[in-house]
Scaffold this active site. Structure first.
Site, PDB file in Angstrom:
ATOM      1  N   CYS A   1      -8.543   2.338 -11.883  1.00 39.30           N
ATOM      2  CA  CYS A   1      -8.607   3.556 -11.074  1.00 39.30           C
ATOM      3  C   CYS A   1     -10.029   3.702 -10.549  1.00 39.30           C
ATOM      4  CB  CYS A   1      -8.265   4.793 -11.907  1.00 39.30           C
ATOM      5  SG  CYS A   1      -6.554   4.886 -12.428  1.00 39.30           S
TER       6      CYS A   1
ATOM      7  N   TYR B   1       3.854   5.926   2.576  1.00 45.10           N
ATOM      8  CA  TYR B   1       2.927   7.049   2.703  1.00 45.10           C
ATOM      9  C   TYR B   1       3.755   8.316   2.655  1.00 45.10           C
ATOM     10  CZ  TYR B   1      -0.586   3.619   3.654  1.00 45.10           C
ATOM     11  OH  TYR B   1      -1.448   2.563   3.511  1.00 45.10           O
TER      12      TYR B   1
ATOM     13  N   ARG C   1      -1.029   6.985   7.993  1.00 43.14           N
ATOM     14  CA  ARG C   1      -0.374   5.871   8.697  1.00 43.14           C
ATOM     15  C   ARG C   1       0.866   6.340   9.438  1.00 43.14           C
ATOM     16  NH1 ARG C   1      -1.474   0.479   7.635  1.00 43.14           N
ATOM     17  NH2 ARG C   1      -0.305   0.328   9.564  1.00 43.14           N
TER      18      ARG C   1
ATOM     19  N   GLU D   1     -12.116   7.290  -4.353  1.00 46.45           N
ATOM     20  CA  GLU D   1     -12.087   6.965  -2.927  1.00 46.45           C
ATOM     21  C   GLU D   1     -13.390   7.419  -2.275  1.00 46.45           C
ATOM     22  OE1 GLU D   1     -10.249   5.294   0.326  1.00 46.45           O
ATOM     23  OE2 GLU D   1      -9.284   5.466  -1.637  1.00 46.45           O
TER      24      GLU D   1
ATOM     25  N   ARG E   1      -4.003   7.054  -3.830  1.00 49.00           N
ATOM     26  CA  ARG E   1      -3.633   5.841  -3.106  1.00 49.00           C
ATOM     27  C   ARG E   1      -3.427   4.722  -4.107  1.00 49.00           C
ATOM     28  NH1 ARG E   1      -7.731   8.307   0.092  1.00 49.00           N
ATOM     29  NH2 ARG E   1      -7.285   8.362   2.322  1.00 49.00           N
TER      30      ARG E   1
ATOM     31  N   ARG F   1       0.831  -1.202   0.000  1.00 51.18           N
ATOM     32  CA  ARG F   1       0.000   0.000   0.000  1.00 51.18           C
ATOM     33  C   ARG F   1       0.861   1.245   0.000  1.00 51.18           C
ATOM     34  NH1 ARG F   1      -3.599   2.058  -0.648  1.00 51.18           N
ATOM     35  NH2 ARG F   1      -4.596   2.770   1.216  1.00 51.18           N
TER      36      ARG F   1
ATOM     37  N   ARG G   1       1.736   3.062 -16.257  1.00 51.65           N
ATOM     38  CA  ARG G   1       1.878   2.311 -17.510  1.00 51.65           C
ATOM     39  C   ARG G   1       2.959   2.937 -18.394  1.00 51.65           C
ATOM     40  NH1 ARG G   1      -3.022   2.294 -18.710  1.00 51.65           N
ATOM     41  NH2 ARG G   1      -3.433   0.229 -17.875  1.00 51.65           N
TER      42      ARG G   1
END
Length: 121
Positions: A75, A108, A116, A78, A90, A7, A63
């Site tokens: 994609c 992050y 986080r 959120e 993210r 992540r 890409r």
């Protein structure tokens, strides 16, 4: 080999193509570098953006510039939760690896560090 998720997130200052491109490249390249990931070991990647980002698709830049030509990507928008972080990209990169879960280095960056604080440097 195991399948693991890596992540990461990063914030941008402006909703424009250059900001999305620069942030996507910084985020993806940091994740690849910190985890020693080769693109041939990536199963797929999912990008999300907050509702205030709509100038371009982050996956396009992964890409074009990060070697993700053969990586399946999507994609998404959120969830728009009151008080949540804004202008945030993210990513979840699913990899094939021999690493244990606790060996994965999630990334992050910039304002996304507050998502986080327990794992950011």
């Amino acid at each position: 080999m195991l399948t693991r998720g890596v992540r990461g997130a990063i914030t941008i200052e402006k909703n424009d193509k250059k900001s999305i491109k620069d942030a996507t490249l910084e985020l993806v390249n940091t994740i690849l570098d910190k985890n020693n990931i080769e693109t041939e070991n990536i199963s797929f990647a999912i990008f999300t953006v907050t509702s205030d980002i709509d100038a371009d698709f982050p996956a396009k830049y992964a890409r074009e510039y990060c070697g993700f030509e053969d990586v399946p990507m999507m994609c998404y928008r959120e969830m728009d939760v009151k008080g949540s972080i804004q202008k945030c990209i993210r990513v979840l990169i699913c990899i094939n690896t021999t690493k244990r879960q606790n060996e994965i280095k999630h990334q992050y960056l910039k304002g996304a560090k507050r998502l986080r604080p327990d794992i950011t440097e």
